[in-house]
Design a protein around this motif. Structure first.
Motif, short mmCIF file in Angstrom:
data_model
loop_
_atom_site.label_atom_id
_atom_site.label_comp_id
_atom_site.label_asym_id
_atom_site.label_seq_id
_atom_site.Cartn_x
_atom_site.Cartn_y
_atom_site.Cartn_z
N PHE A 95 2.47 114.53 48.15
CA PHE A 95 3.73 114.67 47.45
C PHE A 95 4.28 116.07 47.69
O PHE A 95 3.56 117.06 47.58
N LEU A 96 5.56 116.15 48.01
CA LEU A 96 6.21 117.42 48.20
C LEU A 96 7.49 117.40 47.38
O LEU A 96 8.41 116.62 47.64
N THR A 97 7.52 118.23 46.34
CA THR A 97 8.68 118.27 45.44
C THR A 97 8.74 119.64 44.79
O THR A 97 7.71 120.30 44.62
N PRO A 98 9.93 120.12 44.43
CA PRO A 98 10.03 121.39 43.70
C PRO A 98 9.39 121.27 42.31
O PRO A 98 9.30 120.16 41.75
N ALA A 99 8.95 122.40 41.78
CA ALA A 99 8.34 122.41 40.44
C ALA A 99 9.31 121.80 39.43
O ALA A 99 10.52 121.99 39.53
N ALA A 140 -4.75 100.64 35.24
CA ALA A 140 -4.68 101.86 36.04
C ALA A 140 -5.26 103.03 35.25
O ALA A 140 -4.93 103.22 34.08
N ILE A 141 -6.13 103.78 35.88
CA ILE A 141 -6.69 104.98 35.28
C ILE A 141 -6.31 106.14 36.20
O ILE A 141 -6.79 106.22 37.32
N LEU A 142 -5.42 106.99 35.73
CA LEU A 142 -4.93 108.11 36.53
C LEU A 142 -5.67 109.38 36.11
O LEU A 142 -5.82 109.66 34.93
N GLU A 143 -6.12 110.13 37.11
CA GLU A 143 -6.78 111.40 36.86
C GLU A 143 -6.02 112.49 37.58
O GLU A 143 -5.57 112.30 38.70
N GLY A 144 -5.86 113.60 36.96
CA GLY A 144 -5.16 114.72 37.58
C GLY A 144 -3.90 115.06 36.81
O GLY A 144 -3.20 114.17 36.32
N GLN A 145 -3.62 116.33 36.72
CA GLN A 145 -2.48 116.80 35.95
C GLN A 145 -1.17 116.50 36.69
O GLN A 145 -1.06 116.68 37.89
N GLY A 146 -0.20 115.98 35.95
CA GLY A 146 1.12 115.73 36.50
C GLY A 146 1.33 114.34 37.07
O GLY A 146 2.40 114.04 37.57
N PHE A 147 0.32 113.46 37.01
CA PHE A 147 0.45 112.09 37.52
C PHE A 147 0.70 111.13 36.38
O PHE A 147 0.04 111.18 35.34
N TYR A 148 1.65 110.23 36.60
CA TYR A 148 2.02 109.26 35.57
C TYR A 148 2.26 107.90 36.22
O TYR A 148 2.67 107.81 37.37
N GLY A 149 2.01 106.86 35.44
CA GLY A 149 2.26 105.50 35.89
C GLY A 149 1.95 104.54 34.77
O GLY A 149 1.32 104.92 33.77
N PRO A 150 2.36 103.29 34.90
CA PRO A 150 2.08 102.32 33.84
C PRO A 150 0.57 102.08 33.71
O PRO A 150 -0.15 102.11 34.70
N PRO A 151 0.10 101.87 32.47
CA PRO A 151 -1.34 101.67 32.26
C PRO A 151 -1.85 100.32 32.79
O PRO A 151 -3.03 100.16 33.02
N GLN A 152 -0.94 99.36 32.96
CA GLN A 152 -1.34 98.03 33.46
C GLN A 152 -0.28 97.52 34.42
O GLN A 152 0.90 97.89 34.32
N ILE A 153 -0.71 96.65 35.31
CA ILE A 153 0.21 95.98 36.22
C ILE A 153 -0.30 94.57 36.46
O ILE A 153 -1.50 94.35 36.57
N ASN A 154 0.62 93.62 36.47
CA ASN A 154 0.28 92.22 36.73
C ASN A 154 0.74 91.86 38.15
O ASN A 154 1.87 92.18 38.53
N VAL A 155 -0.15 91.21 38.90
CA VAL A 155 0.18 90.78 40.26
C VAL A 155 -0.17 89.30 40.35
O VAL A 155 -1.33 88.92 40.23
N MET A 199 4.07 108.32 39.71
CA MET A 199 4.96 109.47 39.61
C MET A 199 4.15 110.76 39.55
O MET A 199 3.11 110.81 38.89
N PHE A 200 4.62 111.76 40.29
CA PHE A 200 4.05 113.09 40.22
C PHE A 200 5.14 114.04 39.77
O PHE A 200 6.21 114.11 40.37
N LYS A 201 4.88 114.72 38.65
CA LYS A 201 5.85 115.68 38.11
C LYS A 201 5.11 116.98 37.83
O LYS A 201 4.47 117.13 36.78
#
Length: 114
Positions: free
Chosen positions: A55-59, A81-96, A107-109
């Protein structure tokens, strides 16, 4: 009913799947005094795969990467979904749904330069 190993009979089966998925079959065994039906289900997974996202984005500005998840199995998936790491976000579940491809929006912010 107790059977010792001398009563056991081996039935070798060779299975060569072409794709990941769930494969079912029935084996019918008949003799002059007995009929048996065995139902077999084989679940085939793909090899473990690793992926790398950069990911490349301004602060303080978010960037979203849609990650495709393809369900080639024979049933619907409800994934957690289990996300690890600061600044990462996403829905906790997804149905396929079976035979479908869903996009997981990762998302990375960043909150600082890093």
């Amino acid at each position: 009913l107790f059977l010792d190993r001398s009563d056991a009979v081996e039935l070798p089966i060779k299975f060569i799947p072409q794709n990941a998925g769930c494969y079912r079959c029935q084996i019918l065994l008949k003799s002059s005094c007995d009929v048996r039906v065995y139902e077999i289900e084989c679940v085939v997974n793909t090899d473990d795969a690793e992926a790398e996202l950069e990911f490349l984005t301004p602060a303080y500005q978010a960037v979203i990467q849609d990650i495709p998840i393809s369900n080639m199995s024979s049933w619907d998936w409800k994934l957690e979904a289990i996300l690890e790491g600061q600044g990462f976000y996403g829905p906790p579940q997804i149905n396929v749904g079976l035979g479908e491809t869903a996009l997981y929006p990762l998302m990375f912010k960043p909150i600082a330069e890093c």
